[in-house]
Write a protein that holds these residues in place. Sequence first.
Motif, PDB file in Angstrom:
ATOM      1  N   MET B   1      70.694  50.118  33.102  1.00 50.43           N
ATOM      2  CA  MET B   1      70.310  49.781  34.414  1.00 50.43           C
ATOM      3  C   MET B   1      69.627  48.338  34.161  1.00 50.43           C
ATOM      4  SD  MET B   1      70.208  51.152  37.539  1.00 50.43           S
ATOM      5  CE  MET B   1      69.423  50.720  39.133  1.00 50.43           C
ATOM      6  N   PHE B   2      70.100  47.433  35.389  1.00 48.25           N
ATOM      7  CA  PHE B   2      69.674  46.003  35.282  1.00 48.25           C
ATOM      8  C   PHE B   2      68.103  46.057  35.725  1.00 48.25           C
ATOM      9  CE2 PHE B   2      74.248  45.097  35.231  1.00 48.25           C
ATOM     10  CZ  PHE B   2      74.314  44.546  34.007  1.00 48.25           C
ATOM     11  N   LYS B   3      67.406  45.252  35.233  1.00 51.69           N
ATOM     12  CA  LYS B   3      66.204  45.123  35.819  1.00 51.69           C
ATOM     13  C   LYS B   3      65.983  43.948  36.549  1.00 51.69           C
ATOM     14  CE  LYS B   3      63.203  48.261  33.205  1.00 51.69           C
ATOM     15  NZ  LYS B   3      62.266  48.236  31.976  1.00 51.69           N
ATOM     16  N   LEU B   4      66.133  43.555  37.708  1.00 52.78           N
ATOM     17  CA  LEU B   4      65.896  42.352  38.474  1.00 52.78           C
ATOM     18  C   LEU B   4      64.718  42.314  39.042  1.00 52.78           C
ATOM     19  CD1 LEU B   4      69.547  42.970  40.471  1.00 52.78           C
ATOM     20  CD2 LEU B   4      69.031  41.651  38.307  1.00 52.78           C
ATOM     21  N   SER B   5      64.392  41.066  38.987  1.00 58.42           N
ATOM     22  CA  SER B   5      63.018  40.796  39.629  1.00 58.42           C
ATOM     23  C   SER B   5      63.164  40.451  41.037  1.00 58.42           C
ATOM     24  CB  SER B   5      62.610  39.460  39.356  1.00 58.42           C
ATOM     25  OG  SER B   5      63.489  38.269  39.792  1.00 58.42           O
ATOM     26  N   ILE B   6      61.989  40.678  41.922  1.00 58.91           N
ATOM     27  CA  ILE B   6      62.191  40.607  43.412  1.00 58.91           C
ATOM     28  C   ILE B   6      62.775  39.693  44.008  1.00 58.91           C
ATOM     29  CG2 ILE B   6      60.702  40.861  45.217  1.00 58.91           C
ATOM     30  CD1 ILE B   6      58.624  42.707  43.748  1.00 58.91           C
ATOM     31  N   GLU B   7      62.291  38.454  43.136  1.00 57.28           N
ATOM     32  CA  GLU B   7      62.751  37.133  43.633  1.00 57.28           C
ATOM     33  C   GLU B   7      64.542  37.053  43.572  1.00 57.28           C
ATOM     34  OE1 GLU B   7      62.092  34.069  40.735  1.00 57.28           O
ATOM     35  OE2 GLU B   7      62.796  32.714  42.039  1.00 57.28           O
ATOM     36  N   LEU B   8      65.135  37.705  42.575  1.00 59.74           N
ATOM     37  CA  LEU B   8      66.306  37.772  42.299  1.00 59.74           C
ATOM     38  C   LEU B   8      66.992  38.771  43.321  1.00 59.74           C
ATOM     39  CD1 LEU B   8      68.491  36.236  40.719  1.00 59.74           C
ATOM     40  CD2 LEU B   8      68.451  38.046  38.895  1.00 59.74           C
ATOM     41  N   LYS B   9      66.283  39.906  43.416  1.00 57.80           N
ATOM     42  CA  LYS B   9      66.913  40.838  44.442  1.00 57.80           C
ATOM     43  C   LYS B   9      66.892  40.419  45.818  1.00 57.80           C
ATOM     44  CE  LYS B   9      65.253  45.031  42.125  1.00 57.80           C
ATOM     45  NZ  LYS B   9      63.993  45.896  42.210  1.00 57.80           N
ATOM     46  N   MET B  10      65.730  39.320  46.105  1.00 57.03           N
ATOM     47  CA  MET B  10      65.864  38.805  47.381  1.00 57.03           C
ATOM     48  C   MET B  10      66.901  37.952  47.749  1.00 57.03           C
ATOM     49  SD  MET B  10      62.525  37.316  49.329  1.00 57.03           S
ATOM     50  CE  MET B  10      61.304  38.703  49.026  1.00 57.03           C
ATOM     51  N   VAL B  11      66.975  37.027  46.704  1.00 53.72           N
ATOM     52  CA  VAL B  11      67.969  36.148  46.910  1.00 53.72           C
ATOM     53  C   VAL B  11      69.460  36.787  46.939  1.00 53.72           C
ATOM     54  CG1 VAL B  11      69.156  34.169  45.399  1.00 53.72           C
ATOM     55  CG2 VAL B  11      66.649  33.983  45.655  1.00 53.72           C
ATOM     56  N   ILE B  12      69.785  37.689  46.098  1.00 57.44           N
ATOM     57  CA  ILE B  12      71.096  38.163  46.131  1.00 57.44           C
ATOM     58  C   ILE B  12      71.219  39.053  47.560  1.00 57.44           C
ATOM     59  CG2 ILE B  12      72.275  40.217  44.822  1.00 57.44           C
ATOM     60  CD1 ILE B  12      71.150  39.419  42.449  1.00 57.44           C
ATOM     61  N   GLY B  13      70.216  39.666  47.805  1.00 60.14           N
ATOM     62  CA  GLY B  13      70.288  40.009  49.173  1.00 60.14           C
ATOM     63  C   GLY B  13      70.562  39.305  50.396  1.00 60.14           C
TER      64      GLY B  13
END
Lengths: 185, 422
Positions: B1-13
Amino acid sequence: MSFCTRLFLTATLLFSTSFVHASLYDDDVLDIFSKILPRIILMSSQKSKIQDDIHVCILHDDVDSDVVLRFIDKIDNNYPQGIKNHPIDIVNSDYTDLNLCQDTQLTFLFNSSAENIDKSIVFLNEHSILTLAYDQKLLRNGVNVSLFLGRKVVPYINMKSFENNGIRLDNILLRVSKIYVEDVH
Amino acid sequence: MFKLSIELKMVIGVVIFTFFIVGIERYQLSKSMMTQFIESKKAKNRLLIDTITPIISLNLSLGLKEANHEYLNQIAKQNSDLSLIHLLNSNQKLIYAYNPLKIDLKFEENSFTFIQKDIIDTITNETLGTISLNFLDDDYQSMINKNRALTLQIFVITLFLLSIFVLLIKREFRDLKKLSNNVTIYDPKKNNFTLERSERVDEVGIIHNAIISMVSRIHSHAELLDDLNQSLEEKVQERTKELENANIKLELLSSIDQLTQLSNRRHFQKYIEERWELAKRKNVEIAIIMTDIDHFKQINDTYGHVAGDIVLKEIAKTMKNTLKRTTDFIARYGGEEFIIVLYDTDMNQAHETSLSIQKAINSIKNFESDGTLIRPVTMSFGISSSFPHQNEKYENLIKEADAALYQAKEQGRDRIIVAKAA
């Protein structure tokens, strides 16, 4: 006048007569007229006068009797069963017996003297009968419809003449027709 | 399972969401435009064919071939987007063709640019023929190209706006990242939290300052905890020492006879077992002396139990002092009975030791209890010795010594009897 001269003149006369006949009524043009004839009734206010049969009168001089017969044959060939369940009843009449055309919806005029033509047109207009003439020159005399024989062949309509007999044509017919403009001169 | 930062999650989202919305919007708009265009084109084509069909019908029914041809030529001339006109008569024979681009009708029949209609005689309702029209789709292609260019422009603008958004997000998250890194490596003992209080007044600033306050409190609590730990450790050490001493005392209490301060019988049991096994291994002779105060009951009866106790204590002290070697072991075996274990000692040496003890006891002129003089006592001795072998039990040696002591009592007391070898 010698016999030979008389023979030559007779032969010339006969030849010229037959030539004139041959050139006066073109078969192709007659073909078109034979097709147009019943249809133009159905595309005009004359159709209201139709009971069962379509009545057509053909006025001619005696000299054109053969041509008239050929013309009638053409109509029969084109419409052997009539048109739109209306058999076509053709009256073949001489210009001297106009009354025969009295109850028809359309009268076709072969060439004749100006007097016969004028007289016929007056009679036919009085009885609100649609008039067609082989010769487009007769439009000048008040005939309703003829054919314009130019680069193309189209119905040639004298709009003014319709004011005299109160007959109306369908607009669609006007779309494919040429309108006759009376020469004031 | 990849651990993504909130920043990355937000940007990807946001990127996915934006492209999804823009894509859907463009798709729907394009589809709607195309549909409308095609419908309008079809309507226009239908209008044209509906307009010309009655004329053609009339021309055909009246036999006006040239007029019909000229009419269709005129139609072709007036409608520049017309690429094909085919007129078939009722026998499916081609009676008019206009096809300057040499279009293959088969490929166009399913296209929206193609339209076909039967020519019906309005008077007889007979089918006079069929007319087929095909139109150029240049304007359609042009519209598609324009739409494609517009989509590309929107895509580029969206990408540009998203880039700005990503930069803004990164900037917003910069302080949070620093905070996160510092929190991750923070060790209260090292006090390595280097961030200063933030000037920001938004949520990030509030969290930042709250964490700094928390870290400060953690640090002071950690110091307090260290001090407490230190104090606790010292206390634990102290308590442990006390416990060890208590255990030693307890051990002594459990192995010492309180009256005579000699080893008790339990301790003797343990000692003899160990020595017996050791003697077995080293093939060493071991001797046992059992001794008993003669007529001790009379002392108790005459002087009282307190006086008896004084006698016992004195006797024990004297015997212990008589034994010289560190391996010599003496214990109170019963009421007035004592037992001595002499390791690496033969019968003669044991006899010598018994004589020394007897002599020391006999040298005591009297005992004193609360000013009362108690008459001197004598002791009887039974000695046994053995080289312990594999199947031999130390209990037998004790029995032999006990039997010798019994003999000494029988023979008149105050004497030493050596047990006969078994």
